[in-house]
Scaffold this motif. Structure first.
Motif, short mmCIF file in Angstrom:
data_model
loop_
_atom_site.label_atom_id
_atom_site.label_comp_id
_atom_site.label_asym_id
_atom_site.label_seq_id
_atom_site.Cartn_x
_atom_site.Cartn_y
_atom_site.Cartn_z
N UNK A 1 4.55 -1.42 -8.62
CA UNK A 1 5.52 -1.87 -7.16
C UNK A 1 4.33 -1.44 -6.45
N UNK A 2 2.96 -1.55 -6.52
CA UNK A 2 2.01 -0.84 -5.48
C UNK A 2 0.57 -1.56 -5.44
N UNK A 3 -0.06 -2.32 -4.61
CA UNK A 3 -1.20 -3.23 -5.01
C UNK A 3 -2.34 -1.88 -4.99
N UNK A 4 -2.73 -1.15 -4.07
CA UNK A 4 -3.15 0.08 -4.04
C UNK A 4 -2.41 1.09 -3.44
N UNK A 5 -2.67 2.35 -3.71
CA UNK A 5 -2.41 4.38 -3.34
C UNK A 5 -4.09 4.93 -3.03
N UNK B 1 0.95 -1.27 0.15
CA UNK B 1 0.25 0.17 0.43
C UNK B 1 1.00 1.22 0.11
N UNK B 2 0.74 2.45 -1.23
CA UNK B 2 0.64 3.54 -0.90
C UNK B 2 0.54 4.76 -0.11
N UNK B 3 1.44 5.00 0.83
CA UNK B 3 0.59 6.20 1.75
C UNK B 3 1.44 7.46 1.55
N UNK C 1 2.56 -1.13 4.26
CA UNK C 1 2.70 -0.02 3.92
C UNK C 1 4.36 0.28 2.74
N UNK C 2 4.03 -0.28 1.51
CA UNK C 2 5.46 -0.64 0.67
C UNK C 2 6.01 0.78 0.85
N UNK C 3 4.61 2.26 0.77
CA UNK C 3 5.99 3.49 0.24
C UNK C 3 4.64 4.29 0.22
N UNK D 1 -4.86 -2.04 11.66
CA UNK D 1 -4.38 -3.07 10.55
C UNK D 1 -3.23 -3.40 9.77
N UNK D 2 -3.81 -1.96 8.73
CA UNK D 2 -2.57 -1.77 7.82
C UNK D 2 -1.17 -1.61 9.13
N UNK D 3 -0.66 -1.17 10.06
CA UNK D 3 0.08 -0.79 10.50
C UNK D 3 0.70 -1.99 10.99
#
Length: 246
Positions: A169-173, A117-119, A150-152, A143-145
């Motif tokens: 590189x991401x499944x979602x942003x 996930x990109x944030x 978080x990949x990026x 849950x994300x943490x």
């Protein structure tokens, strides 16, 4: 001869002013600002970057003549330096996913382990802070943490869009809708139905600017009908004068 003087800006052959604007806003206002600088014969030092970075610069002592924030929350932090802010535009916060992927269909899916996930960084970016508040309100932040999903993290959303559409590189942003005008068929947007998934962009002039008349003309340019058309063309909704509401 019965002439009377009026207040005005001090004369300068080439007035110099500084504009701080969130990176998102450059999408809509860059051409307008460039044309204004050429017409007025003024040097505008433009700083387009994440609003967290801009607020940090201002709190560190840098005082621009104008600040065009990506979200009202990043105007409040420095409101004492500026005249009352006026809302210019708004844009939605959306999920961006690869066009052919079905891994993520909603914000709730972001809680799944193993996702990339990109944030945006909450310390550097208005979107980052807004994203964190949104995910907490929707009950998926922890849950994300915990998943380490978080990949990026980035200072601006356009970098995340590139990572998802160009690098894979991401499944979602989590980005602004106004960042997604050039994704073509490489990705698709998923709407987020939540009151916090709206960012409003306000603008104001410094209380200390040497050129208040010049800054009013720049404000008029950025809030003109021509600017409205440019902003709407790249995915914003117009708010100046009360045209749109969240």
């Amino acid at each position: 001869h019965h002439y009377e003087t009026v207040d005005g800006d001090p004369w300068a052959l080439t007035p110099k002013i500084t504009l701080f604007a969130g990176g998102l806003n450059s999408v809509g206002c860059k051409e307008i600002v460039d044309a204004f600088a050429a017409r007025e014969g003024v040097q505008i030092d433009r700083v387009y970057t994440g609003c967290g970075t801009l607020v940090g610069m201002m709190k560190g002592g840098q005082h621009p003549d104008m600040y065009f924030a990506c979200d009202t929350s990043y105007a409040t932090d420095v409101a004492d330096l500026f005249k009352p802010f006026k809302d210019v535009s708004q844009t939605r916060v959306v999920l961006l996913v690869p066009a052919e992927s079905d891994k993520v269909q909603s914000v709730a899916d972001l809680a799944k382990p193993g996702l990339r996930i990109g944030r945006c960084d909450p310390k550097l970016s208005a979107l980052g802070g807004l994203t964190e508040r949104l995910l907490k309100a929707m009950g998926v932040f922890e849950a994300i943490e915990q998943n380490g999903s978080t990949a990026v993290t980035a200072g601006t959303a356009d970098f995340l869009v590139a990572q998802l559409t160009e690098s894979g590189k991401l499944d979602a942003a989590i980005v602004y809708a106004a960042n997604c005008n050039y994704i073509g068929d490489k990705a698709r947007m998923i709407e987020i139905d939540h009151p916090l998934a709206i960012a409003v962009q306000p603008i104001s002039t410094s209380k200390e600017t040497k050129y208040p008349d010049l800054m009013q003309r720049l404000t008029d340019a950025i809030t003109s009908e021509q600017a409205k058309q440019k902003f709407e063309k790249v995915g914003f909704k117009w708010r100046f004068g009360g045209d749109a509401k969240p």
